[in-house]
Design a protein around this motif. Structure first.
Motif, PDB file in Angstrom:
ATOM      1  N   UNK A   1      28.616 -47.977 -35.262  1.00  0.00           N
ATOM      2  CA  UNK A   1      27.236 -47.654 -34.906  1.00  0.00           C
ATOM      3  C   UNK A   1      27.158 -46.811 -33.644  1.00  0.00           C
ATOM      4  N   UNK A   2      26.268 -45.824 -33.698  1.00  0.00           N
ATOM      5  CA  UNK A   2      26.052 -44.955 -32.533  1.00  0.00           C
ATOM      6  C   UNK A   2      24.575 -44.966 -32.153  1.00  0.00           C
ATOM      7  N   UNK A   3      24.334 -45.031 -30.848  1.00  0.00           N
ATOM      8  CA  UNK A   3      22.999 -44.785 -30.292  1.00  0.00           C
ATOM      9  C   UNK A   3      23.177 -43.540 -29.427  1.00  0.00           C
ATOM     10  N   UNK A   4      22.452 -42.490 -29.758  1.00  0.00           N
ATOM     11  CA  UNK A   4      22.704 -41.225 -29.058  1.00  0.00           C
ATOM     12  C   UNK A   4      21.420 -40.413 -28.937  1.00  0.00           C
TER      13      UNK A   4
ATOM     14  N   UNK B   1      29.072 -47.166 -30.048  1.00  0.00           N
ATOM     15  CA  UNK B   1      29.230 -46.123 -29.037  1.00  0.00           C
ATOM     16  C   UNK B   1      27.821 -45.724 -28.606  1.00  0.00           C
ATOM     17  N   UNK B   2      27.553 -45.801 -27.301  1.00  0.00           N
ATOM     18  CA  UNK B   2      26.193 -45.548 -26.796  1.00  0.00           C
ATOM     19  C   UNK B   2      26.139 -44.323 -25.916  1.00  0.00           C
ATOM     20  N   UNK B   3      25.319 -43.350 -26.291  1.00  0.00           N
ATOM     21  CA  UNK B   3      25.080 -42.145 -25.488  1.00  0.00           C
ATOM     22  C   UNK B   3      26.373 -41.435 -25.127  1.00  0.00           C
TER      23      UNK B   3
ATOM     24  N   UNK C   1      15.314 -48.627 -26.603  1.00  0.00           N
ATOM     25  CA  UNK C   1      16.244 -48.108 -27.615  1.00  0.00           C
ATOM     26  C   UNK C   1      17.445 -49.042 -27.772  1.00  0.00           C
ATOM     27  N   UNK C   2      17.944 -49.534 -26.624  1.00  0.00           N
ATOM     28  CA  UNK C   2      19.116 -50.429 -26.689  1.00  0.00           C
ATOM     29  C   UNK C   2      18.768 -51.707 -27.439  1.00  0.00           C
TER      30      UNK C   2
ATOM     31  N   UNK D   1      32.762 -48.576 -27.414  1.00  0.00           N
ATOM     32  CA  UNK D   1      33.500 -47.380 -27.019  1.00  0.00           C
ATOM     33  C   UNK D   1      32.670 -46.574 -26.023  1.00  0.00           C
ATOM     34  N   UNK D   2      33.358 -45.934 -25.060  1.00  0.00           N
ATOM     35  CA  UNK D   2      32.662 -45.173 -24.006  1.00  0.00           C
ATOM     36  C   UNK D   2      31.632 -46.089 -23.340  1.00  0.00           C
ATOM     37  N   UNK D   3      32.095 -47.240 -22.955  1.00  0.00           N
ATOM     38  CA  UNK D   3      31.221 -48.340 -22.518  1.00  0.00           C
ATOM     39  C   UNK D   3      30.550 -48.065 -21.182  1.00  0.00           C
TER      40      UNK D   3
END
Ligand SMILES: C[S@@+](CC[C@H](N)C(=O)[O-])C[C@H]1O[C@@H](n2cnc3c(N)ncnc32)[C@H](O)[C@@H]1O
Length: 252
Positions: free
Chosen positions: A163-166, A135-137, A42-43, A61-63
């Protein structure tokens, strides 16, 4: 142990900070174990969709333990820069150790990387400071998703990406039910057996249960003033990528 209730945003923030402070040393290991390595695919897909170019300045963000930040840094070349922000000092210290190890080993030319403690709801950056923000998860964990998206939009330049991956809600009947049992029952049990971290890993399905679906998140991207929003479901909707762009300003 019941699901946590939060009377104020500050209570949620404190809870989330405690959860990640407590699992920081286990975080990378469990990510790979519990997702059967899928998070790495996914990453990779997420990174491809960002269309990064050398020299960019990117906010992650929220690394957390810095995996996304470092993967971005590898793609930006020595002229680029990544700033990783997180509210957990324990997660950040693991991220800093990774950078130190990478630099020592001389592998992978990295962009400049800096990790800072901070809150997604109150970004300590001026307007238009970055070419893009990821921002990831983590959107599940913030206290106010629309506000965080507006903050991300604010700190990227016109034309820049947000961009968000969640994690998201699987849409395939049958798969959804099996996945639900695994995610809600088996996964916290494994984390308990291996690391004594039941409550922290019960927060993972609980936070997803409280989280919006991918179409609602698309709408929030648009309402935050982002355009050309794309939604890419991953693994039957177990996760989703959302990407939008800050509009170019008139006359540019
Ligand atoms: C599931 S981890 C994701 C870490 C990393 N992005 C990754 O891809 O592995 C969620 C991270 O979000 C951070 N976080 C949660 N709420 C936050 C907030 N309001 N502001 C900043 N960071 C936050 C947590 O401390 C934690 O490190």
């Amino acid at each position: 142990m019941g699901a946590p209730t939060f009377r104020t945003p500050e209570e949620k923030k404190a809870y989330v900070r405690r959860v990640f402070g407590s699992i920081a040393p286990w975080y990378d290991f469990f990510n790979t174990l519990l997702s059967f390595g899928t998070h790495k695919l996914w990453r990779r897909r997420f990174l491809r969709e960002l269309r990064l170019t050398p020299g960019m300045r990117v906010l992650d963000l929220a690394t957390g333990t810095g995996d996304l930040a470092l993967a971005v840094a590898r793609r930006l070349g020595p002229e680029g820069e990544v700033v990783g922000v997180d509210l957990s000092p324990e997660m950040l210290s693991i991220a800093r150790e990774k950078v130190a190890r990478l630099r020592e080993s001389g592998r992978a030319p990295l962009a400049r990387v800096e990790f800072r403690e901070g809150e997604a709801e109150r970004l300590p950056f001026p307007d238009a400071a970055f070419d893009g923000a990821t921002i990831g998860f983590a959107l599940r964990n913030v206290t106010d998703v629309p506000h965080v998206l507006r903050e991300m939009r604010r700190v990227v330049r016109p034309g820049g990406f947000v961009a968000s991956l969640e994690l998201s809600h699987p849409y395939l009947w049958g798969f959804r039910q099996v996945y639900g049992v695994y995610f809600e029952r088996v996964l916290p049990w494994i984390a308990d057996r291996i690391a004594g971290r039941y409550e922290e890993y019960a927060w993972l399905p609980e936070s997803l249960k409280r989280f919006i679906d991918a179409e609602t998140l698309r709408r929030l991207f648009e309402e935050a003033g982002l355009e050309r929003v794309r939604v890419i479901p991953l693994t039957f909707g177990v996760a989703a990528i959302h990407i939008g762009y800050r509009p170019e300003e008139p006359g540019e």
